[in-house]
Design a protein around this motif. Structure first.
Motif, mmCIF file in Angstrom:
data_model
loop_
_atom_site.group_PDB
_atom_site.id
_atom_site.type_symbol
_atom_site.label_atom_id
_atom_site.label_comp_id
_atom_site.label_asym_id
_atom_site.label_seq_id
_atom_site.Cartn_x
_atom_site.Cartn_y
_atom_site.Cartn_z
ATOM 1 N N PRO A 79 0.801 -1.234 0.000
ATOM 2 C CA PRO A 79 0.000 0.000 0.000
ATOM 3 C C PRO A 79 0.830 1.279 0.000
ATOM 4 O O PRO A 79 0.301 2.350 -0.308
ATOM 5 C CB PRO A 79 -0.809 -0.121 1.298
ATOM 6 C CG PRO A 79 0.051 -0.964 2.199
ATOM 7 C CD PRO A 79 0.713 -1.958 1.284
ATOM 8 N N GLN A 80 2.098 1.172 0.352
ATOM 9 C CA GLN A 80 2.924 2.366 0.513
ATOM 10 C C GLN A 80 3.394 2.964 -0.808
ATOM 11 O O GLN A 80 3.814 4.123 -0.860
ATOM 12 C CB GLN A 80 4.136 2.059 1.401
ATOM 13 C CG GLN A 80 5.199 1.140 0.783
ATOM 14 C CD GLN A 80 4.911 -0.339 0.990
ATOM 15 O OE1 GLN A 80 3.763 -0.758 1.014
ATOM 16 N NE2 GLN A 80 5.971 -1.116 1.133
ATOM 17 N N TYR A 81 3.313 2.209 -1.894
ATOM 18 C CA TYR A 81 3.853 2.663 -3.175
ATOM 19 C C TYR A 81 2.845 3.510 -3.941
ATOM 20 O O TYR A 81 1.637 3.430 -3.719
ATOM 21 C CB TYR A 81 4.278 1.462 -4.029
ATOM 22 C CG TYR A 81 5.450 0.704 -3.457
ATOM 23 C CD1 TYR A 81 6.763 1.030 -3.809
ATOM 24 C CD2 TYR A 81 5.258 -0.330 -2.548
ATOM 25 C CE1 TYR A 81 7.835 0.338 -3.280
ATOM 26 C CE2 TYR A 81 6.327 -1.023 -2.015
ATOM 27 C CZ TYR A 81 7.615 -0.690 -2.374
ATOM 28 O OH TYR A 81 8.683 -1.366 -1.836
ATOM 29 N N ASN A 132 8.415 5.613 -5.708
ATOM 30 C CA ASN A 132 7.894 6.609 -4.781
ATOM 31 C C ASN A 132 6.912 5.945 -3.811
ATOM 32 O O ASN A 132 6.198 5.010 -4.165
ATOM 33 C CB ASN A 132 7.190 7.726 -5.546
ATOM 34 C CG ASN A 132 7.153 9.017 -4.757
ATOM 35 O OD1 ASN A 132 8.101 9.324 -4.036
ATOM 36 N ND2 ASN A 132 6.089 9.774 -4.888
ATOM 37 N N LYS A 133 6.869 6.443 -2.588
ATOM 38 C CA LYS A 133 6.069 5.790 -1.547
ATOM 39 C C LYS A 133 5.248 6.826 -0.785
ATOM 40 O O LYS A 133 5.571 7.210 0.332
ATOM 41 C CB LYS A 133 6.979 5.012 -0.579
ATOM 42 C CG LYS A 133 7.861 3.967 -1.265
ATOM 43 C CD LYS A 133 8.730 3.232 -0.244
ATOM 44 C CE LYS A 133 9.657 2.251 -0.931
ATOM 45 N NZ LYS A 133 10.747 2.916 -1.668
ATOM 46 N N THR A 134 4.159 7.266 -1.421
ATOM 47 C CA THR A 134 3.206 8.144 -0.726
ATOM 48 C C THR A 134 1.810 7.528 -0.725
ATOM 49 O O THR A 134 0.860 8.161 -0.266
ATOM 50 C CB THR A 134 3.154 9.540 -1.379
ATOM 51 O OG1 THR A 134 2.625 9.420 -2.708
ATOM 52 C CG2 THR A 134 4.539 10.180 -1.428
ATOM 53 N N GLY A 135 1.669 6.321 -1.273
ATOM 54 C CA GLY A 135 0.393 5.616 -1.247
ATOM 55 C C GLY A 135 -0.659 6.157 -2.188
ATOM 56 O O GLY A 135 -1.849 5.875 -2.017
ATOM 57 N N GLN A 136 -0.248 6.914 -3.213
ATOM 58 C CA GLN A 136 -1.216 7.504 -4.132
ATOM 59 C C GLN A 136 -1.422 6.618 -5.356
ATOM 60 O O GLN A 136 -0.535 5.863 -5.749
ATOM 61 C CB GLN A 136 -0.741 8.881 -4.580
ATOM 62 C CG GLN A 136 -0.626 9.891 -3.439
ATOM 63 C CD GLN A 136 -0.255 11.268 -3.939
ATOM 64 O OE1 GLN A 136 -0.858 11.782 -4.880
ATOM 65 N NE2 GLN A 136 0.748 11.883 -3.313
ATOM 66 N N CYS A 137 -2.590 6.762 -5.976
ATOM 67 C CA CYS A 137 -2.895 6.017 -7.192
ATOM 68 C C CYS A 137 -3.664 6.922 -8.141
ATOM 69 O O CYS A 137 -4.667 7.536 -7.758
ATOM 70 C CB CYS A 137 -3.710 4.761 -6.883
ATOM 71 S SG CYS A 137 -3.963 3.689 -8.321
#
Length: 285
Positions: free
Chosen positions: A33-35, A244-249
């Motif tokens: 989930p972090q990516y 990148n690891k902000t959890g955005q999609c």
């Protein structure tokens, strides 16, 4: 500020010709989930299955290049047809041209790698779209990785429309699901494992489980593709550290944004999606 903190980082790209790849994305995001992710659905040109090898390869390459242009360094082809008919050419012919630091992975190999640990009889069934079944890609992968598995394949042409028209849980779906389950079990009564070789089929799982014989196990691709990606990132820190690891999609579609949101909600069970319509092929400056 450290040198590492100044490095540019990138989202992971997920591509499908339509909507089914959203079931793969959903599982990947549960495991990782972090990516950050960019999902691209070439919905306006779907389905890919009936098209020629050359057209599928061309369309898939256009989508991969569009994701690379948006910063992705790793792209997952969350589409059985694209994985069967375009992945090898892209890996062998195009990646050397597009960049040595870029990777494209598919869904067939992770699915096949799960087979030996699940089957007991060595008799395995594949349910998929006509394009995937006719490609013979699952049989080739199984022969490459596990010689002692006997694969029986059957196309299920009505299953994708049942899902995309939101009829997958209706009483009418029972007829089409039962017919294909009965048919593949007649072809080989020793089957103890069924591969769902289409990313749409997990939405039919309640119907499928209703009609499979007792003891037959089901392989849904999403979980195994997600596990394989976890393992891949652990084994390739040079790729993982670029993510990148902000959890955005973010979601891209070649269809109208409103149409994508409406249908994607069936697969993701959420409606507030950040969607942008694009055209393929894109002309890059």
């Amino acid at each position: 500020m450290s040198e590492d903190s100044n490095k540019q980082r990138y989202p992971i790209g997920i591509f499908d010709s339509g909507y089914g790849g959203l079931t793969i994305l959903r599982q990947i995001r549960q495991y990782l989930p972090q990516y950050d992710y960019i999902y691209l659905g070439d919905n306006a040109r779907a389905p890919y299955g009936p098209r020629s090898f050359e057209v599928i390869y061309k369309y898939t390459l256009e989508a991969v290049e569009a994701l690379f242009a948006r910063g992705c360094r790793l792209v997952i082809l969350a589409c059985n047809t694209a994985s069967a008919k375009a992945l090898r050419n892209i890996q062998q012919i195009d990646l050397p041209r597009l960049g040595a630091d870029r990777r494209v992975l598919g869904v067939i190999r992770p699915t096949v790698e799960a087979v030996p640990e699940i089957t007991r009889s060595g008799h395995v069934g594949l349910l998929g779209t006509p394009g995937t079944v006719n490609s013979g890609s699952y049989k080739m992968e199984i022969c490459r990785l596990e010689k002692y598995v006997e694969l029986t394949s059957l196309a299920c042409p009505m299953w994708v429309p049942l899902v995309e028209y939101n009829e997958y849980d209706s009483p009418g779906a029972d007829y089409f699901v039962k017919k294909r389950i009965d048919m593949i079990m007649r072809l080989d009564p020793e089957i103890d494992t069924l591969i769902l070789g289409c990313t749409h089929y997990p939405l039919l799982i309640n119907k499928i489980m209703k009609y499979v014989p007792e003891g037959v196990r089901i392989i849904e691709q999403g979980e195994y593709v997600a596990r394989s990606l976890v393992d891949y990132l652990q084994r390739h820190p040079e790729i993982e550290t670029q993510c990148n690891k902000t959890g955005q999609c973010h979601y891209l579609t070649t269809e109208q944004e409103s149409k994508f949101r409406e249908t994607a909600a069936i697969f993701l069970r959420e409606s507030h999606l950040q969607v942008t319509q694009i055209e393929l092929p894109e002309v890059m400056a």
